[in-house]
Design a protein around this motif. Structure first.
Motif, mmCIF file in Angstrom:
data_model
loop_
_atom_site.group_PDB
_atom_site.id
_atom_site.type_symbol
_atom_site.label_atom_id
_atom_site.label_comp_id
_atom_site.label_asym_id
_atom_site.label_seq_id
_atom_site.Cartn_x
_atom_site.Cartn_y
_atom_site.Cartn_z
ATOM 1 N N UNK A 1 0.827 -1.201 0.000
ATOM 2 C CA UNK A 1 0.000 0.000 0.000
ATOM 3 C C UNK A 1 0.863 1.254 0.000
ATOM 4 N N UNK A 2 1.922 1.257 0.809
ATOM 5 C CA UNK A 2 2.802 2.433 0.863
ATOM 6 C C UNK A 2 3.476 2.667 -0.489
ATOM 7 N N UNK A 3 4.033 1.616 -1.071
ATOM 8 C CA UNK A 3 4.734 1.764 -2.350
ATOM 9 C C UNK A 3 3.765 2.092 -3.488
ATOM 10 N N UNK A 4 2.570 1.536 -3.455
ATOM 11 C CA UNK A 4 1.586 1.857 -4.493
ATOM 12 C C UNK A 4 1.148 3.316 -4.412
ATOM 13 N N UNK B 1 0.018 -7.635 -6.301
ATOM 14 C CA UNK B 1 -0.457 -6.259 -6.119
ATOM 15 C C UNK B 1 0.533 -5.387 -5.366
ATOM 16 N N UNK B 2 1.446 -5.979 -4.615
ATOM 17 C CA UNK B 2 2.396 -5.207 -3.820
ATOM 18 C C UNK B 2 3.770 -5.074 -4.461
ATOM 19 N N UNK B 3 3.960 -5.606 -5.666
ATOM 20 C CA UNK B 3 5.292 -5.614 -6.277
ATOM 21 C C UNK B 3 5.388 -4.776 -7.545
ATOM 22 N N UNK B 4 4.361 -4.011 -7.894
ATOM 23 C CA UNK B 4 4.430 -3.203 -9.111
ATOM 24 C C UNK B 4 5.500 -2.114 -9.024
ATOM 25 N N UNK B 5 5.696 -1.568 -7.840
ATOM 26 C CA UNK B 5 6.688 -0.500 -7.681
ATOM 27 C C UNK B 5 8.067 -0.957 -8.131
ATOM 28 N N UNK B 6 8.429 -2.189 -7.803
ATOM 29 C CA UNK B 6 9.768 -2.678 -8.148
ATOM 30 C C UNK B 6 9.908 -2.878 -9.645
ATOM 31 N N UNK B 7 8.838 -3.249 -10.325
ATOM 32 C CA UNK B 7 8.891 -3.335 -11.790
ATOM 33 C C UNK B 7 9.049 -1.944 -12.388
ATOM 34 N N UNK B 8 8.329 -0.957 -11.840
ATOM 35 C CA UNK B 8 8.438 0.416 -12.345
ATOM 36 C C UNK B 8 9.846 0.969 -12.130
ATOM 37 N N UNK B 9 10.422 0.731 -10.972
ATOM 38 C CA UNK B 9 11.704 1.340 -10.633
ATOM 39 C C UNK B 9 12.858 0.666 -11.374
ATOM 40 N N UNK C 1 -4.360 -1.387 -5.006
ATOM 41 C CA UNK C 1 -4.236 -0.897 -3.634
ATOM 42 C C UNK C 1 -5.516 -1.146 -2.853
ATOM 43 N N UNK C 2 -6.664 -0.898 -3.485
ATOM 44 C CA UNK C 2 -7.939 -1.207 -2.837
ATOM 45 C C UNK C 2 -8.090 -2.699 -2.591
ATOM 46 N N UNK C 3 -7.583 -3.520 -3.504
ATOM 47 C CA UNK C 3 -7.627 -4.969 -3.316
ATOM 48 C C UNK C 3 -6.803 -5.393 -2.107
ATOM 49 N N UNK C 4 -5.637 -4.777 -1.914
ATOM 50 C CA UNK C 4 -4.814 -5.088 -0.748
ATOM 51 C C UNK C 4 -5.530 -4.719 0.549
ATOM 52 N N UNK C 5 -6.199 -3.591 0.558
ATOM 53 C CA UNK C 5 -6.941 -3.183 1.759
ATOM 54 C C UNK C 5 -8.063 -4.163 2.068
ATOM 55 N N UNK C 6 -8.753 -4.650 1.048
ATOM 56 C CA UNK C 6 -9.810 -5.628 1.267
ATOM 57 C C UNK C 6 -9.256 -6.966 1.744
ATOM 58 N N UNK C 7 -8.123 -7.380 1.204
ATOM 59 C CA UNK C 7 -7.493 -8.614 1.668
ATOM 60 C C UNK C 7 -7.113 -8.510 3.134
#
Length: 448
Positions: free
Chosen positions: A52-55, A334-342, A85-91
């Motif tokens: 959530x923080x990285x997204x 859902x939590x690893x997109x930031x690392x692909x972007x960076x 990010x909303x999916x992570x919050x629901x999980x």
């Protein structure tokens, strides 16, 4: 169905002893319960918080930095990151938090009052994520395979409207989920004291138990628009895009061989732009492939649940283990997109660097990392030397530096014409044959 993304009522109720028939004395059941507690509790909580923080940071970078030159593809990434990010919050609310508080999933008590809302929104976020990834894949397919059509529909204004329409349709498609479950009061009497009590409990509605509704909505429509058909279409389009990217790399190598003199002509603005676009396409393909891999197991779980029945499927300890692993893969995706972007996004990486350097703490850390680097040490230890052997500072005497450069140019011209003043060229720098650093080191050794 996979709980953290598209949870079924049976998966929510699987910890209810009236629904499941798992033997608590069984070693397999105990191991599965312990593994479920660890993966749904601690591991999921760690990845949800960091994700959530990285997204949110990725969305901030996409929206804040370089607004004027924002490419249309970023609107896909921003919308997808919001849904995930909303999916992570629901999980976290649906499975992680109950495991951390109660040690297991709960189907009764005060906590179940949030289940109808979280259950509906979890299915909405899953549907929205699937459709956004599908539109992104179609966009990349048109950009690589049918560029003329992509120019007509790939404008930023149209992409904005497309993202709004797709998100709205995902919400409308998931509205019936809200009427599948409800909270009811279950009353009873204590055996010892005889006092009556009422406990809120999550239960199915008559709509969920309707056979026609289940067949049309959960089987036909879900497979056509959420699970099976989108998964197969993503596989086909991703394979086609990968083939086109590979062919583009092969054609570029044929046009610009690295060991020929023509390599200089290949380093034009068009070639640099095509290479940047190629890396951006690779980044997007990785995002699509990552989502596809993480969505395969939940799709298989959904198909098995529809084939054998929800009650039979969730009564097996191995089925519960399979669902927990598929849920964790979805959270990990859902939590690893930031690392692909960076890693693969050069523009994103540059925007992150500029933002960090613009802050006081980031600027201080950046200076610490740059202090003592090789370029700084070279510029400090090796002085600038004039052609006559006397060191001088180019910042303090720019006129002298310009005069030396002009004399070097004149000396080379005289040497080509056979003039006797060509001997002056022996003291001049030859930029075509030697690098500046080698000349500085050589002159430093001669005058030391």
């Amino acid at each position: 169905m996979h709980p953290s993304v598209c949870p079924s009522v049976t998966s929510i109720l699987r910890m209810d002893p009236t629904v499941t028939e798992i033997d608590d004395t069984s070693l397999l059941a105990l191991l599965v319960e312990m593994f479920s507690h660890i993966i749904n509790g601690y591991l999921t909580a760690a990845f949800v918080i960091t994700g959530v923080v990285l997204n949110l940071f990725s969305i901030f970078i996409f929206l804040r930095c370089e607004r004027t030159g924002t490419p249309a593809i970023q609107y896909y990434l921003v919308t997808l990151t919001m849904w995930q990010t909303a999916l992570l919050c629901n999980a976290f609310l649906l499975y992680c938090l109950p495991n951390l508080i109660f040690g297991h999933l709960v189907s009764n008590g005060s906590y179940v009052h949030i289940y109808p809302y979280v259950y509906t929104f979890a299915n909405t976020t899953h549907t929205g994520s699937v459709w956004i990834v599908l539109t992104l894949t179609i966009d990349r397919y048109l950009a690589l395979c049918q560029p003329l059509k992509h120019r007509a529909i790939g404008k930023r204004s149209r992409v904005k409207r497309l993202m709004l329409v797709v998100s709205l349709l995902a919400v409308l498609f998931s509205v019936p989920r809200f009427f599948e479950v409800h909270v009811e009061e279950v009353c009873g009497a204590d055996r010892r004291t005889g006092e009556e009590y009422c406990i809120p409990q999550i239960a199915r509605t008559n709509l969920y138990q309707d056979g026609l509704y289940w067949s049309v909505y959960h089987v036909i429509l879900a497979m056509l628009f959420v699970t099976l058909c989108p998964c197969l279409l993503l596989c086909a389009l991703t394979a086609r895009i990968s083939i086109e990217l590979r062919n583009a790399v092969a054609q570029r190598r044929q046009l610009c061989p690295p060991n020929l003199d023509i390599d200089r002509r290949c380093k034009t603005k068009t070639t640099v732009y095509s290479r940047k676009e190629h890396k951006a396409n690779i980044m997007l393909v990785l995002v699509i492939a990552k989502f596809l891999i993480s969505d395969i197991l939940p799709t298989v779980a959904d198909l098995l649940e529809n084939l054998v029945g929800a009650e039979t499927f969730m009564s097996s300890p191995l089925a519960s283990l399979f669902v927990d692993i598929s849920n964790f893969l979805l959270v990990l995706n859902c939590s690893s997109n930031f690392w692909v972007f960076i890693i693969w996004g050069k523009r994103f990486r540059k925007s992150v660097k500029n933002f960090i350097v613009s802050t006081k703490c980031g600027a201080a850390l950046y200076k610490m990392t740059q202090f003592g680097s090789e370029t700084d040490v070279t510029s400090v230890l090796i002085p600038t030397v004039s052609p006559l052997g006397a060191p001088f500072d180019t910042k303090r005497s720019p006129k002298l530096h310009l005069a030396v450069s002009s004399k070097c140019t004149e000396a080379k011209t005289y040497a080509s014409t056979g003039n006797t003043t060509a001997r002056f060229s022996s003291n001049c720098w030859d930029y075509e044959k030697h690098s500046m650093l080698q000349q500085l080191e050589r002159q430093k050794l001669l005058h030391s």
